[in-house]
Structures are given as C-alpha cells and as structure tokens.
Design an enzyme around this catalytic site. Structure first.
Site, PDB file in Angstrom:
ATOM      1  N   GLY A 152       0.830  -1.204   0.000  1.00 54.94           N
ATOM      2  CA  GLY A 152       0.000   0.000   0.000  1.00 54.94           C
ATOM      3  C   GLY A 152       0.862   1.251   0.000  1.00 54.94           C
ATOM      4  O   GLY A 152       0.527   2.251  -0.646  1.00 54.94           O
ATOM      5  N   GLN A 197      -7.950   1.384   4.642  1.00 57.93           N
ATOM      6  CA  GLN A 197      -8.705   0.859   5.780  1.00 57.93           C
ATOM      7  C   GLN A 197     -10.105   0.392   5.421  1.00 57.93           C
ATOM      8  O   GLN A 197     -10.739  -0.309   6.199  1.00 57.93           O
ATOM      9  CB  GLN A 197      -8.789   1.931   6.881  1.00 57.93           C
ATOM     10  CG  GLN A 197      -7.463   2.201   7.582  1.00 57.93           C
ATOM     11  CD  GLN A 197      -6.915   0.985   8.317  1.00 57.93           C
ATOM     12  OE1 GLN A 197      -7.658   0.100   8.749  1.00 57.93           O
ATOM     13  NE2 GLN A 197      -5.597   0.915   8.436  1.00 57.93           N
ATOM     14  N   ALA A 209      -3.398  -4.999   0.470  1.00 54.20           N
ATOM     15  CA  ALA A 209      -4.085  -6.284   0.627  1.00 54.20           C
ATOM     16  C   ALA A 209      -4.016  -6.840   2.047  1.00 54.20           C
ATOM     17  O   ALA A 209      -4.963  -7.477   2.510  1.00 54.20           O
ATOM     18  CB  ALA A 209      -3.510  -7.306  -0.352  1.00 54.20           C
ATOM     19  N   CYS A 214       1.908   4.059  12.772  1.00 54.55           N
ATOM     20  CA  CYS A 214       3.279   4.003  12.248  1.00 54.55           C
ATOM     21  C   CYS A 214       4.254   4.800  13.080  1.00 54.55           C
ATOM     22  O   CYS A 214       5.394   4.983  12.687  1.00 54.55           O
ATOM     23  CB  CYS A 214       3.305   4.458  10.808  1.00 54.55           C
ATOM     24  SG  CYS A 214       2.500   3.265   9.739  1.00 54.55           S
TER      25      CYS A 214
END
Lengths: 459, 459
Positions: B69, B177, B195, B320
């Site tokens: 992503g 999301q 994914a 993150c």
C-alpha cells in the site's frame, strides 16, 4: 515438460515452499509491534536477515529486503548516486547490465547526470582497464553485474572493484544471476539480488550497502528496513527467500558441477548438430547452468514457439525485451549474431535425459523454421553482376540476412551485395553473418529510406 | 488469544491462503513469457486484475498491482503530481492521512512543492468546505483517506470529490482501511489500497488511476504493470489478494453489522467501566470494526504491555509512530487526549466472548498502571495558594498531567496551576484534560527551559 528458463524465473525451491507456508501462520503481523504476534514476526525477520547476510557476506545491519531485484537496483543506484552528489553526477555502467540498471542510468541521465557505458568483448566480458579508463573525479558510482543474465559470462568483479577502490568510487554489483551459486568476491560497496532467481519466492530483493558507503534513499521517508525499503515487509516471502538461499547454497557446488557438464554438452552438440549456429558467451568463465546460441536464418520468436510446442520452455534475446522488435542490447554490445537467439538456463535438478531430449528436437525445429522461411541451398546460378543491390525494405529479421545469403552466390568472388534494410536488427546481424561466413563487411550508408549494408564476397 | 489490531495487519484469510498455495505451482513464471508456464502466469494475472478491478469499481486497465500500500501511495502521489506539473506544485492533504501520504507530501515539499493540510474536527472528519477553501489554480492534487486508520472516522469522500471535480483537481483516495468493507463511492481519480489490511497477503498494494487522469510515474522505466509498478510481479500473492478481496466482500455486510454491535458495546462500556477515559472518533460515521479511546494518567506503552500480558494485542497512537515519543499526528489534529491511547480493531470472526473478556480485564489493567504511576485520590488538603507552579521538567507523559491533576485540588476555585513541562505531549494532553474535567485552559507561554501551561480551576 522441461522448463529451461530459470534465469528468468526459477520454480519455487521445496525449502522455499515449506518456509513460506510455515511463516504464513507466524509471520503475518507487523514486526514493529510490541505484542506477541509482532514479536514473533520480528524474530522471523531478524533470523531471515541474519541468514541472508551470511550468504551475501555482509553484516545483518547492512542488508535490507526490497520487494524485488528491480527495486533493489533502482534504490541502490539512486541512493548511492545521491549519497555522493557532491562528488559529481557521473555514473559508469557496463554495456551489458540488466535493463533495471540501464533504466536507472537512463533516469539519472534524464535528471541531468552523465552516464558512461563500458564496452565488452565478443564474449560479453568487461575488462578492469575498461573501467579504469572511464573513472574520473566526478564519478559517483560504478555498476557491474556479477554475471551476465543473457549469455552467462562471469565478469571480473574483484578486479573491477580494485580499480574502483583505487579511484575512491563505490561499486554496485548486481548479483541477481549468481548469488545462488556463491557469494560475490571482491570489495563491492553495494550489492543487489533477487530471490525468485534462486528458487525463492517472487516479491523479495536484497539490497546490501556496506557500512561507510554514503547512501541517501530517494523516496519518501519510511521507518521500515532502515529507511531503505518502504512499505510493510512481505515477511513469509522474506523468510522463504532466506531459507531457500541457504538451501541452494548447500547444494550449489555439486549442482554447479553437474549442470556445467550438461551445458558443456549443449555447447558442443548445438555447434555440431545445427548448421549455421553461433554459440555465444565465454566458454570458461561462465555461469554453470546457462548457454546461449543464435541460429542464422531463423526468427527467434517462431523458434521459441516451436520449441514450446515441442515441450521446451526457453527464452530469446534480452530477458526483458523479448516483446520488442529491437535486438538484445547484450548481443549488440558483444557484436554477435542476434537472429534465432535462444537462451537455455537449466534449473537445479535438470536431468541429462531432458537435455538430450532437447538436443534431439532442436536440429529438426531449426530446420523446420528455416524451411518455412524458404531457406534452402542458395541458387547455384552463375554470377550475374559485380555489385548487386537487394531491396529488403519492410522485411523483418531474419529475412534480410536470408536474402543476403541467397544473393551472395550470384556475385563473383570480390563482388559486393548491398542490402537495403529498415530493420534495426540488420545492423547487428549482417556484420555478424559476415564474420561467421568469412565474407568482408564493407560498411553501411544511410539512404532516404533505410540503410544500405554492403558485403564483399570472400575468396 | 485475541488479536485486536487488524487495522495494522490482518491474519491471512483462509481464501487467501488457499489461493496462494494453489498459485505457487501455477504462478511462479514470468507472465511476459510466451511459453506455457508464462501463459499460465499471464492468465492468472489477468484474472486477478479483473477481480480486483471489479471490487475497486474500475476498469482492469486502470489498475496495477504494487508491492505494498505504501508503494501505491508513493507512486500515486508522485505520479499524479508530476502529471500535472504544468498546472502547479500545490498538494492538498488532510491532517489525518496515513504517514505514507504525509511522507509523500514531505518529499514533495522538500523538492520545492507546497503542501496544505486540511484540518479535521474533534471527531477526526474533514469537511468538504475545508477542501474547497484551499484548492487554488495551482493545486495539482488533493488526497483524502476513505476512513481514518487510527480512530475509524469515515471521511466525506464523495462530497470532497465533487468539490475537487468542480475545481478540476484530481482526488487521490487512500482506501487502505475501508476497501475490504466496500468500494469507495464518489468520483475519485486515483485510489490506493493494501491487501494485508483485508486479510490478503503482505506484498500487494493496489493502484488505480482513472482513464484521463494525467499520470507520470517517477521512477526508472519498466515494462511491467503499465510502467506504473516496476519489478517482477509477486503473482501468487496477487492472486491471493484478489481472491481474498472477493471473499471478504461477500461476507462484508453481515460481518460489518456483527462487528459494529461489538464495537458499540466497547464504546459504551469503556466509557462506563474505566474512569477518566475519552472515547474518540465519530460514533456513527465510522468503520465497523475499529474503536479508539484514551485513558488519563496512563502511559500508552505500559498499558499495551499489560494488555499483551493479559492476552490482548492492541495498538496505540499512530499506527506508524508507536516507537516514537511524539503523540500521534491524528489525535493531535483532532485535539483529543493522546495519553493512554488504545486502538482496538477487530478481525472478522471476533466473538462476543472475546470482546467481553477484553472489557473484563481492561478496567483492572488501567487501574493497575495508574497505581504504579502513583495516581490516587488527589490530596484533599486545603488550598495553599492562588497560583501554583509545578516543575514537571524531565517528566514524560502521563506524569505532567498526573502532577496537574494532583495539584488542582490545592488551589481555590478560580485559582491557577501552571505546569512547566518539556514533554511535547503536554501541549496536546493538558488542554484535552481541561476539556474532560471542565477546567479552563488559560494558555501556554515559553520559558527558558520548557513551556508553561496554565489551567484555571473550575467553579
């Protein structure tokens, strides 16, 4: 059904499959997380990095996993160039690098940098002096593959690394084709590789950057993989890559000896069984499992198609340009014939029976393609002219060379045939045909449409 | 052992595992090759692209597979910006985008572009007028997530897309999301997804670029994936990603209703069972499976550690940036409490029993952490001063707020407490604490060391 294109992609090694499946359960979580699933993932990632680093011959903290060999090359070239931006913008590459390196070089040039290509000899090898002569005070980086992906020739990496070290220039080695066979020797600075070339899964590249090498990644910040490979790590694939690298290394010596014998047999027998063939690449300093040859008067794509029908999967021309009409840049740089080009790269476990089967069908397949193209004995007619010109405009490889071969018997010894062609491949294949046949290649001249290639009939 | 961090990475969906294993045999070859193994790989790739495009709601030739992503976002942002370089260098993003988008924006700014962040309300939502007011003739691209990854708030994408369309600005939607729950509605121009967020394997991102959107990839040329995603395609993972997307979509409606009920229960009961807690994010327009709350007087990392010991895997703060000491940029942009922050995101199949178990242990775990930090009843002593100052220099979150809570009882109603702190989190959490407690936040003032935050005791 023998698959002979492992240089393009190798079937999954059993150890890779096993490791992949095992780590689907343990390795799906984010290794940056502190909970148990994250800690398990972190352990797997650390162990994979240690195993891969050991196989590469570097420290674990020098190695990151990328999503592919191409990403490793793009990141490696751009990062090393940017790290030495103050030194200058000169990049040196060999003329026979993989397209990922050459495309990275093109991007560097488009951004204002300069690129020098080091030529190769007829066997596809660079020379250390070739590198020495083009390094200059503005050279930020030099790149050299460990072995060529199309013809298998092993490059003098250790010697070139010495030349680069003496000039204070870091050397990036693209080890995609050789890492499964053994570590790269010599003082490289940056190393790249690709797991699916050694039987690991797709989706994993390796990028090793020696401590002390200035390196500045050229993409948005990301905390993962020391900031050198953004995105969530594909951990099951990484684990499988590391496990299979260790496994193929354990088998490498025995397997290399076995495949080398099979490839030697192909080299000898193709030259004997197929008329008008050129086996290319260094016969000694080469990868154990790979051999390439070109067949005069044959269209490569048709040949591949017929071999596929006969049950053999091989590739042709440059591994990444087979869909285009231009000849492989590797064969062009070597100055060898490109028409009817076939690359055979044997996966581990290939049997002598499979190779023998291939050698049995090959001569008939080549003859069949030639018959379809109307290649027969050249007309035995008496010479009709001292200087014949053939209009081959609009004809595609191998037709211009077929026309030339037909015509050469119709001029007297010392007479010339000029082929007018707009096929780019003729520029490579007509001189190569002359070398094979002993005729003299006089040269080319531009015409309003196409180019005129002139050949003098041999004595 | 319940895993409640599916917003970070979801365990592999059974369909993904099945598809992955099946395609390890059929999908390892190069889909660009013409021999049978290559043709089989090409068929798998085409079928996966069609399935994924159908789920995204785009044409197959508008969709490429990327290695993650993050790669999809980096490529999408850079490609769309470069495609409209002539229009200008202005990029608009929401203040609560995923770090991959914000890092891409940082890179754009570092390269000379300009970036405007659109603020959010206390629920974490942008407003279409917020976008309308910052688009200008030099705006090359606007970005908006479909739903927030940290607090679950669903963004008004369709309305923002209309605003952008009216201004002629393409909109990139980061659907990481939400894509498993349904297609993104509205007229987006570029869409990205990942994914492993919907139970697919790691190593696959989606990048869709609508026909007609100017797009110029910013990396070296590569023939694969329409030139928008370099490197050998990780085909087994791509096949597994497409198959699992289809599978989770088939289950999405029923599963969303089920998880929404469970999350509603968490929202209600956390507020009732845990003292001094703030449940954040929009209670209605939200992802079905995700809830976030913050606990006063608690250190988030310790809380996570204790919950992990109790068997629950949850995350904290920004997905993150959990390893850093700065508060999550999402919570900061919302102006809500960040200390003791917990994100619970339920994987499909989570049972009511698992959620009940979590709700049983949570109050005790929070109380335990608070006890360790010495949080008790504030001293009941008579007010000693009208204006107290506390030196909290060197103390880290949540200590400054704990000190403040202790001190507030020692000043009379209308009196002030000033906290001197050098912890960046205090800037967010002291005002948030005032909002929760009903005290008045007077303001901050720089000091030679740290910052003085002043609070007036409520009536």
């Amino acid at each position: 059904m023998p698959y002979f294109d492992t240089a393009s992609a190798a079937p999954l090694h059993p150890v890779a499959r096993q490791a992949l499946q095992a780590s689907l359960d343990e390795g799906w979580a984010d290794p940056a997380r502190l909970y148990r699933e994250g800690r398990r993932a972190r352990l797997l990632l650390d162990a994979a990095r240690e195993a891969a680093a050991e196989a590469v011959g570097c420290r674990p903290d020098e190695l990151v996993f990328t999503p592919s060999g191409t990403h490793a090359v793009h990141t490696g070239v751009a990062g090393a160039l940017a790290g030495r931006r103050r030194v200058g913008g000169h990049l040196v590459v060999s003329a026979v690098e993989h397209s990922s390196v050459l495309h990275a070089a093109d991007a560097h040039e488009a951004a204002g940098g300069t690129v020098t290509q080091v030529p190769v000899d007829r066997a596809g090898a660079v020379s250390p002096s070739g590198y020495a002569s083009v390094l200059d005070p503005s050279t930020a980086l030099a790149c050299l593959q460990s072995a060529n992906h199309e013809v298998g020739t092993v490059q003098p990496v250790a010697e070139v690394a010495e030349v680069c070290a003496a000039a204070g220039v870091p050397l990036l080695v693209d080890a995609a084709q050789s890492l499964g066979w053994g570590p790269v020797e010599g003082g490289w600075s940056v190393l790249t590789a690709s797991a699916h070339k050694w039987g690991g899964p797709a989706g994993v590249g390796l990028l090793a950057v020696r401590k002390g090498v200035r390196f500045s990644p050229q993409f948005p910040a990301d905390e993962r993989e020391s900031g050198r490979s953004p995105g969530f790590v594909n951990l099951p694939a990484v684990v499988a890559a590391a496990a299979s690298l260790r496994a193929v290394r354990a088998e490498a010596e025995a397997e290399a000896a076995r495949l080398r014998t099979l490839v030697d047999r192909i080299r000898r027998r193709v030259a004997r069984l197929v008329p008008d063939v050129e086996v290319v690449g260094d016969p000694e300093r080469r990868l154990p499992h790979l051999v390439t040859f070109s067949c005069l008067y044959v269209d490569g794509e048709t040949l591949l198609h017929e071999l596929d029908r006969a049950g053999y999967s091989v590739s042709s021309g440059s591994s990444c340009t087979s869909s285009t009409l231009t000849p492989s840049h590797v064969l062009r740089a070597m100055g060898v014939l490109s028409e009817g080009n076939v690359r055979v790269s044997l996966p581990p476990g290939t049997t002598a029976q499979e190779v023998n089967g291939f050698l049995e069908v090959l001569p008939g397949v080549v003859a069949g393609v030639r018959a379809t193209l109307g290649v027969g004995a050249p007309p035995a007619a008496e010479p009709v002219s001292d200087a014949l010109e053939i209009d081959a405009l609009g004809l595609r490889c191998p037709q211009p060379v077929i026309e030339l071969a037909r015509a050469i018997g119709t001029v007297p010894v010392g007479g010339t045939v000029t082929v007018l062609s707009d096929d780019e491949v003729a520029r490579l294949d007509i001189p190569a045909w002359c070398t094979m046949r002993g005729h003299t290649y006089v040269g080319e001249a531009p015409r309003p449409a196409g180019v005129a290639y002139t050949v003098r009939r041999r004595v």
